[in-house]
Design a protein around this motif. Structure first.
Motif, mmCIF file in Angstrom:
data_model
loop_
_atom_site.group_PDB
_atom_site.id
_atom_site.type_symbol
_atom_site.label_atom_id
_atom_site.label_comp_id
_atom_site.label_asym_id
_atom_site.label_seq_id
_atom_site.Cartn_x
_atom_site.Cartn_y
_atom_site.Cartn_z
ATOM 1 N N VAL A 1 62.922 125.462 -33.725
ATOM 2 C CA VAL A 1 64.040 124.638 -33.267
ATOM 3 C C VAL A 1 63.768 124.115 -31.863
ATOM 4 C CG1 VAL A 1 66.485 124.661 -32.645
ATOM 5 C CG2 VAL A 1 65.740 125.774 -34.750
ATOM 6 N N ASN A 2 63.227 124.947 -31.004
ATOM 7 C CA ASN A 2 62.951 124.535 -29.626
ATOM 8 C C ASN A 2 61.989 123.343 -29.591
ATOM 9 O OD1 ASN A 2 63.203 124.763 -26.809
ATOM 10 N ND2 ASN A 2 61.269 125.896 -26.711
ATOM 11 N N SER A 3 60.962 123.366 -30.398
ATOM 12 C CA SER A 3 60.010 122.250 -30.450
ATOM 13 C C SER A 3 60.683 120.985 -30.966
ATOM 14 C CB SER A 3 58.828 122.600 -31.352
ATOM 15 O OG SER A 3 58.111 123.667 -30.830
ATOM 16 N N TYR A 4 61.522 121.156 -31.970
ATOM 17 C CA TYR A 4 62.246 120.009 -32.521
ATOM 18 C C TYR A 4 63.194 119.417 -31.479
ATOM 19 C CZ TYR A 4 65.383 117.220 -35.347
ATOM 20 O OH TYR A 4 66.140 116.185 -35.839
ATOM 21 N N MET A 5 63.900 120.261 -30.749
ATOM 22 C CA MET A 5 64.822 119.781 -29.724
ATOM 23 C C MET A 5 64.063 119.104 -28.577
ATOM 24 S SD MET A 5 67.657 120.266 -31.084
ATOM 25 C CE MET A 5 68.751 119.793 -29.775
ATOM 26 N N ASN A 6 62.902 119.622 -28.215
ATOM 27 C CA ASN A 6 62.074 118.963 -27.198
ATOM 28 C C ASN A 6 61.666 117.573 -27.666
ATOM 29 O OD1 ASN A 6 62.190 121.120 -25.445
ATOM 30 N ND2 ASN A 6 60.218 121.964 -26.094
ATOM 31 N N TYR A 7 61.289 117.458 -28.931
ATOM 32 C CA TYR A 7 60.937 116.161 -29.516
ATOM 33 C C TYR A 7 62.108 115.183 -29.399
ATOM 34 C CZ TYR A 7 60.797 112.882 -33.451
ATOM 35 O OH TYR A 7 60.889 111.770 -34.236
ATOM 36 N N LEU A 8 63.320 115.639 -29.740
ATOM 37 C CA LEU A 8 64.498 114.772 -29.648
ATOM 38 C C LEU A 8 64.782 114.357 -28.213
ATOM 39 C CD1 LEU A 8 67.044 116.415 -32.119
ATOM 40 C CD2 LEU A 8 65.636 114.378 -32.478
ATOM 41 N N THR A 9 64.645 115.295 -27.283
ATOM 42 C CA THR A 9 64.907 115.007 -25.872
ATOM 43 C C THR A 9 63.926 113.967 -25.336
ATOM 44 O OG1 THR A 9 65.762 117.242 -25.554
ATOM 45 C CG2 THR A 9 65.097 116.037 -23.571
ATOM 46 N N ILE A 10 62.659 114.139 -25.635
ATOM 47 C CA ILE A 10 61.646 113.184 -25.172
ATOM 48 C C ILE A 10 61.882 111.813 -25.799
ATOM 49 C CG2 ILE A 10 59.182 112.624 -25.286
ATOM 50 C CD1 ILE A 10 58.698 115.694 -24.939
ATOM 51 N N ALA A 11 62.218 111.796 -27.076
ATOM 52 C CA ALA A 11 62.507 110.523 -27.745
ATOM 53 C C ALA A 11 63.705 109.841 -27.093
ATOM 54 C CB ALA A 11 62.757 110.756 -29.230
ATOM 55 N N ALA A 12 64.721 110.606 -26.710
ATOM 56 C CA ALA A 12 65.903 110.031 -26.051
ATOM 57 C C ALA A 12 65.531 109.471 -24.682
ATOM 58 C CB ALA A 12 66.984 111.085 -25.917
ATOM 59 N N TYR A 13 64.711 110.172 -23.935
ATOM 60 C CA TYR A 13 64.285 109.682 -22.624
ATOM 61 C C TYR A 13 63.499 108.385 -22.757
ATOM 62 C CZ TYR A 13 65.617 113.970 -20.186
ATOM 63 O OH TYR A 13 66.310 115.020 -19.647
ATOM 64 N N ARG A 14 62.686 108.295 -23.779
ATOM 65 C CA ARG A 14 61.873 107.096 -23.993
ATOM 66 C C ARG A 14 62.657 105.967 -24.631
ATOM 67 N NH1 ARG A 14 56.305 109.881 -26.207
ATOM 68 N NH2 ARG A 14 55.706 110.771 -24.218
ATOM 69 N N GLY A 15 63.869 106.270 -25.065
ATOM 70 C CA GLY A 15 64.684 105.242 -25.706
ATOM 71 C C GLY A 15 64.264 104.939 -27.131
ATOM 72 N N ILE A 16 63.596 105.896 -27.771
ATOM 73 C CA ILE A 16 63.153 105.718 -29.145
ATOM 74 C C ILE A 16 64.325 105.970 -30.067
ATOM 75 C CG2 ILE A 16 61.616 106.559 -30.946
ATOM 76 C CD1 ILE A 16 59.665 107.331 -28.700
ATOM 77 N N ASN A 17 64.576 105.032 -30.949
ATOM 78 C CA ASN A 17 65.675 105.145 -31.896
ATOM 79 C C ASN A 17 65.207 105.967 -33.088
ATOM 80 O OD1 ASN A 17 68.269 104.712 -32.575
ATOM 81 N ND2 ASN A 17 68.017 102.538 -33.108
#
Length: 84
Positions: free
Chosen positions: A67-83
């Motif tokens: 879960v932690n890796s998945y949440m990190n992925y989501l956070t980085i995607a949000a910072y980059r503005g990836i939809n």
């Protein structure tokens, strides 16, 4: 002993089922909106540069996702503005 041959469609269906299974695991942990597609997007981002890995690595990557890796992925995607 006959070796079992898998075609591409069968492998794709099995991979989708594994991703759905992992998403269900995350939902049981309280992450309600995770889908199999989300899991696949998280896992497959590594394969853009490396290319498609051997099947055993792909299965391991799906089932060992935390879960932690998945949440990190989501956070980085949000910072980059990836939809997603």
């Amino acid at each position: 002993m006959e070796s079992e041959q898998w075609n591409h469609d069968e492998i794709s269906e099995e991979i989708e089922a594994m991703c759905r299974s992992k998403a269900e695991e995350f939902r049981l942990l309280g992450y309600e909106y995770v889908t199999g597609k989300d899991i696949w997007n998280c896992i497959s981002r590594h394969y853009v540069k490396e290319g498609t890995p051997p099947l055993h690595k792909l299965v391991n990557d799906i089932y060992s996702l935390k879960v932690n890796s998945y949440m990190n992925y989501l956070t980085i995607a949000a910072y980059r503005g990836i939809n997603l």
